[in-house]
Write an enzyme that holds these catalytic residues in place. Structure first.
Site, PDB file in Angstrom:
ATOM      1  N   HIS A 141       0.830  -1.199   0.000  1.00 45.40           N
ATOM      2  CA  HIS A 141       0.000   0.000   0.000  1.00 45.40           C
ATOM      3  C   HIS A 141       0.871   1.257   0.000  1.00 45.40           C
ATOM      4  CE1 HIS A 141      -3.124   2.874   0.950  1.00 45.40           C
ATOM      5  NE2 HIS A 141      -2.499   3.215   2.077  1.00 45.40           N
ATOM      6  N   GLU A 160     -10.680   2.248   3.238  1.00 44.98           N
ATOM      7  CA  GLU A 160      -9.413   1.598   3.550  1.00 44.98           C
ATOM      8  C   GLU A 160      -9.735   0.312   4.288  1.00 44.98           C
ATOM      9  OE1 GLU A 160      -6.103   5.140   3.625  1.00 44.98           O
ATOM     10  OE2 GLU A 160      -6.707   4.269   5.540  1.00 44.98           O
ATOM     11  N   ASP A 218     -11.445   2.396   7.423  1.00 40.87           N
ATOM     12  CA  ASP A 218     -11.089   3.784   7.736  1.00 40.87           C
ATOM     13  C   ASP A 218     -11.461   4.655   6.541  1.00 40.87           C
ATOM     14  OD1 ASP A 218     -10.031   5.914   9.171  1.00 40.87           O
ATOM     15  OD2 ASP A 218      -8.043   5.649   8.323  1.00 40.87           O
ATOM     16  N   GLN A 258      -7.795  15.414   2.655  1.00 38.91           N
ATOM     17  CA  GLN A 258      -6.532  14.962   3.231  1.00 38.91           C
ATOM     18  C   GLN A 258      -5.337  15.557   2.487  1.00 38.91           C
ATOM     19  OE1 GLN A 258      -6.055  10.707   3.124  1.00 38.91           O
ATOM     20  NE2 GLN A 258      -4.014  10.740   4.019  1.00 38.91           N
ATOM     21  N   LYS A 296      -9.755  12.229   7.730  1.00 40.81           N
ATOM     22  CA  LYS A 296      -9.868  10.908   8.348  1.00 40.81           C
ATOM     23  C   LYS A 296     -10.851  10.877   9.519  1.00 40.81           C
ATOM     24  CE  LYS A 296      -6.448   8.591   6.228  1.00 40.81           C
ATOM     25  NZ  LYS A 296      -6.556   7.241   5.640  1.00 40.81           N
ATOM     26  N   THR A 316      -4.236   0.453   5.592  1.00 44.27           N
ATOM     27  CA  THR A 316      -4.794  -0.253   4.446  1.00 44.27           C
ATOM     28  C   THR A 316      -4.004  -1.525   4.145  1.00 44.27           C
ATOM     29  OG1 THR A 316      -5.479   1.845   3.493  1.00 44.27           O
ATOM     30  CG2 THR A 316      -5.430  -0.044   2.019  1.00 44.27           C
TER      31      THR A 316
END
Length: 403
Positions: free
Chosen positions: A125, A191, A225, A232, A245, A336
């Protein structure tokens, strides 16, 4: 192989080898602790009363926190007691009346979350994200293989599976604009992660070593998530994730004890360079957990947790190495989960390569990021005792339009 008086197939994913804990309520609306077996939930407080157990106070609670506070020996004793309830035919008459079908109960957040930390433990990731945002630079930042990177999240917005998710609003700067705009996120993402429930409070200034981590790791649960990538991207320099988040993180309703996952433990990938001494020990392990990401009823990815670079015990050791204290009900997530293949990526950011490669669903519609009305469900399973594959629950949520 332990057998049960329940009429369940030997290979049922929620048979006697799984037994995850949760919190439920019936028609009376009173929340209490139960354990899932098959498609039913056993009211543990009522079962304790009818069998003369002295543990009723642990189960007649609106969360698992009272059990967490008892410590690992009590967790092991409790699990053995539950197995006994469901395997001893002489207890059937006392226990069976306290089984309720899942369709007749409401499931709630299983843990009163104290603190929440989110890690970034998948090399695949992190590499994908690096290639997307730094195509001409190094995919991994210089620190990535030296420490489990993470950030402190917002525990008050952790919600149970099935809770609708309102599209967040905030500042973002479109790539064609010089100035930011305010409004709903247009790059809303998922995620697929694994959450770890932590217990055993520690004093401020103390540390938990890799080999002490098992005394504090109670169990795992499904975790999504939700991430507003555009919010972001504008906010995270120089201090990291915040509003992109903190609007919601969804967890599964069932917490599977670590004891049920002994058969799922697997060696970590090779860690090179050698981690610092505080990140080493005898209790380093990965987990062979299969994850399935479903968007509007169609599977779009199958990330394998076994590819994760950092061990849960390393994450917990790093979390506390600066003297940060633990509290019963602390929660940390893995970050993730993504594997090396294109269909093993645990976020839409990766699956669509930041929107450049839309995915096509069976009905012909395409997605780069989530649209209003989309429903995401993430399911988990793992090898269990006696060669039986166990279910670890699921986490689901539907996107509502911004206010």
């Amino acid at each position: 192989m332990t057998s049960s008086w329940l009429d369940l197939p030997a290979d049922h994913p929620y048979g006697i080898t799984a037994l995850p804990y949760g919190v439920f309520s019936g028609a009376d609306g009173v929340r209490r602790v139960g354990v899932r077996v098959g498609d039913q939930v056993l009211d543990l407080g009522a079962a304790a009363g009818s069998t003369g157990s002295g543990t009723a106070r642990l189960w007649q609670q609106p969360s698992l926190n009272a059990l967490l506070a008892e410590g690992k020996p009590a967790w092991e004793s409790a699990r053995a007691w539950v197995v006994g309830l469901l395997s001893d035919p002489e207890l059937r008459a006392a226990v069976e009346p306290h089984l309720h079908h899942l369709s007749d109960v409401t499931l709630h957040l299983p843990v009163e979350v104290a603190d929440y930390v989110d890690f970034y433990a998948s090399e695949h990731h992190a590499t994908n994200v690096g290639r997307i945002f730094r195509p001409d630079g190094d995919a991994l930042t210089p620190n990535w293989k030296h420490l489990p990177i993470g950030y402190h999240g917002r525990s008050g917005t952790v919600v149970v599976s099935g809770t609708d998710i309102r599209r967040p609003v905030g500042q973002r700067r479109p790539p064609t604009e010089d100035q930011p705009v305010f409004g709903p996120s247009v790059r809303l993402d998922i995620e697929a992660e694994l959450g770890f429930v932590v217990a055993g409070g520690t004093e401020l200034g103390s540390r938990v070593s890799v080999d002490e981590a098992s005394e504090h790791l109670f169990g795992v649960l499904a975790f999504n998530d939700w991430s507003a990538r555009d919010i972001q991207a504008w906010e995270y320099v120089p201090l990291g994730p915040f509003l992109g988040k903190s609007f919601a993180s969804s967890v599964g309703a069932w917490v599977t004890p670590m004891e049920a996952l002994q058969a799922a433990k697997t060696p970590l990938p090779q860690q090179d360079p050698r981690p610092m001494d505080y990140l080493l020990g005898d209790d380093l392990f990965g987990l062979d957990i299969a994850i399935e990401v479903e968007l509007n009823g169609s599977v779009v990815a199958r990330p394998p947790y076994s590819t994760m670079y950092w061990s849960p015990s390393q994450m917990l050791a790093h979390l506390t190495v600066n003297g940060a204290s633990l509290r019963d009900g602390d929660l940390f997530a893995s970050g993730t989960v993504s594997g090396p293949e294109a269909d093993q990526r645990g976020s839409l950011l990766e699956l669509t390569w930041s929107g450049e490669q839309p995915i096509t669903l069976p009905n012909g519609s395409t997605r780069t990021f989530l649209e209003d009305g989309d429903t995401v469900t993430i399911r988990y399973s793992a090898p269990g005792a006696d060669g039986i594959r166990i279910g670890l629950g699921e986490v689901t949520g539907t996107i509502l339009p911004a206010d």
